[in-house]
Design an enzyme around this catalytic site. Sequence first.
Site, PDB file in Angstrom:
ATOM      1  N   LYS A 198      10.155   3.974  -2.698  1.00  0.00           N
ATOM      2  CA  LYS A 198      10.451   2.978  -3.741  1.00  0.00           C
ATOM      3  C   LYS A 198      11.918   2.599  -3.732  1.00  0.00           C
ATOM      4  O   LYS A 198      12.268   1.462  -4.028  1.00  0.00           O
ATOM      5  CB  LYS A 198      10.008   3.474  -5.127  1.00  0.00           C
ATOM      6  CG  LYS A 198       8.501   3.657  -5.215  1.00  0.00           C
ATOM      7  CD  LYS A 198       7.826   2.880  -6.329  1.00  0.00           C
ATOM      8  CE  LYS A 198       6.348   2.751  -6.002  1.00  0.00           C
ATOM      9  NZ  LYS A 198       5.422   2.588  -7.064  1.00  0.00           N
TER      10      LYS A 198
ATOM     11  N   LYS B 100      -1.174   2.268   3.095  1.00  0.00           N
ATOM     12  CA  LYS B 100      -2.206   2.483   2.068  1.00  0.00           C
ATOM     13  C   LYS B 100      -2.464   1.205   1.275  1.00  0.00           C
ATOM     14  O   LYS B 100      -1.567   0.358   1.154  1.00  0.00           O
ATOM     15  CB  LYS B 100      -1.810   3.636   1.137  1.00  0.00           C
ATOM     16  CG  LYS B 100      -0.832   3.292   0.047  1.00  0.00           C
ATOM     17  CD  LYS B 100      -0.817   4.381  -1.043  1.00  0.00           C
ATOM     18  CE  LYS B 100       0.039   3.895  -2.215  1.00  0.00           C
ATOM     19  NZ  LYS B 100      -0.009   4.697  -3.387  1.00  0.00           N
TER      20      LYS B 100
ATOM     21  N   LYS C  99      -1.563  -1.178  -5.148  1.00  0.00           N
ATOM     22  CA  LYS C  99      -1.748  -2.063  -6.295  1.00  0.00           C
ATOM     23  C   LYS C  99      -0.777  -3.223  -6.294  1.00  0.00           C
ATOM     24  O   LYS C  99      -1.075  -4.293  -6.766  1.00  0.00           O
ATOM     25  CB  LYS C  99      -1.495  -1.283  -7.593  1.00  0.00           C
ATOM     26  CG  LYS C  99      -2.635  -0.432  -8.014  1.00  0.00           C
ATOM     27  CD  LYS C  99      -2.695  -0.328  -9.505  1.00  0.00           C
ATOM     28  CE  LYS C  99      -2.009   0.837 -10.156  1.00  0.00           C
ATOM     29  NZ  LYS C  99      -0.592   0.959 -10.087  1.00  0.00           N
TER      30      LYS C  99
HETATM   31  P1  ATP Z   1       1.857   0.932  -6.550  1.00  0.00           P
HETATM   32  O1  ATP Z   1       1.545   0.170  -5.325  1.00  0.00           O
HETATM   33  O2  ATP Z   1       2.190   0.070  -7.743  1.00  0.00           O
HETATM   34  O3  ATP Z   1       2.819   2.057  -6.348  1.00  0.00           O
HETATM   35  P2  ATP Z   1      -0.594   2.417  -6.242  1.00  0.00           P
HETATM   36  O4  ATP Z   1      -1.604   1.500  -5.664  1.00  0.00           O
HETATM   37  O5  ATP Z   1       0.001   3.439  -5.349  1.00  0.00           O
HETATM   38  O6  ATP Z   1       0.513   1.596  -7.016  1.00  0.00           O
HETATM   39  P3  ATP Z   1      -0.750   4.217  -8.437  1.00  0.00           P
HETATM   40  O7  ATP Z   1      -0.631   3.763  -9.845  1.00  0.00           O
HETATM   41  O8  ATP Z   1       0.463   4.839  -7.819  1.00  0.00           O
HETATM   42  O9  ATP Z   1      -1.266   3.080  -7.478  1.00  0.00           O
HETATM   43  O10 ATP Z   1      -1.963   5.217  -8.281  1.00  0.00           O
HETATM   44  C1  ATP Z   1      -3.058   5.325  -9.133  1.00  0.00           C
HETATM   45  C2  ATP Z   1      -4.002   6.358  -8.592  1.00  0.00           C
HETATM   46  O11 ATP Z   1      -4.718   5.828  -7.467  1.00  0.00           O
HETATM   47  C3  ATP Z   1      -3.309   7.621  -8.067  1.00  0.00           C
HETATM   48  O12 ATP Z   1      -4.119   8.729  -8.360  1.00  0.00           O
HETATM   49  C4  ATP Z   1      -3.216   7.399  -6.603  1.00  0.00           C
HETATM   50  O13 ATP Z   1      -3.167   8.614  -5.892  1.00  0.00           O
HETATM   51  C5  ATP Z   1      -4.519   6.663  -6.321  1.00  0.00           C
HETATM   52  N1  ATP Z   1      -4.379   5.773  -5.178  1.00  0.00           N
HETATM   53  C6  ATP Z   1      -3.470   4.772  -5.043  1.00  0.00           C
HETATM   54  N2  ATP Z   1      -3.630   4.129  -3.880  1.00  0.00           N
HETATM   55  C7  ATP Z   1      -4.667   4.729  -3.257  1.00  0.00           C
HETATM   56  C8  ATP Z   1      -5.316   4.519  -2.004  1.00  0.00           C
HETATM   57  N3  ATP Z   1      -4.940   3.553  -1.210  1.00  0.00           N
HETATM   58  N4  ATP Z   1      -6.348   5.308  -1.675  1.00  0.00           N
HETATM   59  C9  ATP Z   1      -6.747   6.294  -2.493  1.00  0.00           C
HETATM   60  N5  ATP Z   1      -6.185   6.556  -3.692  1.00  0.00           N
HETATM   61  C10 ATP Z   1      -5.158   5.782  -4.080  1.00  0.00           C
END
Ligand code: ATP
Length: 333
Positions: free
Chosen positions: A115, A197, A200
């Site tokens: 980040k 990955k 979001k």
């Molecule tokens: P950002 O991109 O805003 O950092 P993010 O997609 O990583 O967000 P988080 O809010 O950090 O989402 O994660 C929410 C939950 O979803 C956490 O438990 C995280 O481990 C899980 N998660 C996020 N991305 C994935 C993925 N690609 N596959 C499986 N689990 C995920």
Amino acid sequence: MIGDKKVVYSAVQPTGVITLGNYLGALKNWVKLSEEYLSIFSIADLHALTVRQVPAEYRERALSFYAQYIACGLDPEKSIMYFQSHVHEHAELAWILNCFTYIGELSRMTQFKDKSAKHQDNINAGLLDYPVLMAADILLYQADYVPVGVDQKQHLELTRDIAIRFNNAYSPTFTVPEPYIGQAGSKIFSLQDPTKKMSKSDPDANATISIIDSADLIMKKFKRAVTDSDSFVSYDEEKKPGVSNLLTILSCITGKSIDTLVNEFEGKGYADFKQTVGECVCEELKPVREKYNELINNKDYLYSLIKQGAESAHFIAQKTLRKVYKKVGLTQI
Ligand code: ATP
Ligand code: LTN
């Protein structure tokens, strides 16, 4: 543990859109665990302030996420579901835990490194301190299990270290939590760059599936999903990351093993394969989208649930914080 009940705790930051990755990696497991344990789920709205948010949009998004939690199958009458910012004990416990966490530990966190590389103009103290607030979330509720995707494992390990350090310095105060990482969906990858990955906040809308995307849009995104120049379906994370990711998604949803799926697609090309994955995802997410559309138009109902959630969460949180204040020697009045 609270009383004789094991506790499950998890949260998602209200950034971007809830993706198929979040759903398969986290939310689907939450629903499963909530049937068995005392379950507490929050919208981590303090966490997401580490990145600049547009206030009016942010407020809307947090509400929308809450509705999506319910649409995914969580029951606010059975689980405690609330906004992190409504329970002031999170920030207070984070302060105390800051005094039990070393800068070296925080600066080693992968998410901090990622980040800060992404937001070079705003490497704020909150970004570094983020895992301590997360530890406070979990430890306030004496959580036994924390269902997250594999990317959060490192934060969980730090939470355990902080809890053990505090317990050893005083006397047993916090339950030492364990991560609960569902096997198959622990990491879903981007549809456009399957080495990254699914995230979001990915600005490329084709890279992610939102859990409330329309069926048409879901089908389009799967059609455009990056695969490779071969034309056979098989699982190989290194050489065929795109196809492997689609197999993981299909396996998570159908419950079939990867081997079974590979056999089923023998002799079939990518077009058929992508069509099947798209249809399965549409089928899985249809009830989520329908329930969401119904809920989001009933804001008074949502706010009443959020208020009720805050009260239940606060009741547990204040007990733990009171105990902590006493142990560290703060004057009780
Ligand atoms: P950002 O991109 O805003 O950092 P993010 O997609 O990583 O967000 P988080 O809010 O950090 O989402 O994660 C929410 C939950 O979803 C956490 O438990 C995280 O481990 C899980 N998660 C996020 N991305 C994935 C993925 N690609 N596959 C499986 N689990 C995920
Ligand atoms: N840091 C997590 C979100 C989060 C969380 C938590 C997860 C905040 N507090 C407590 C589990 C338990 C993330 O970025 N995915």
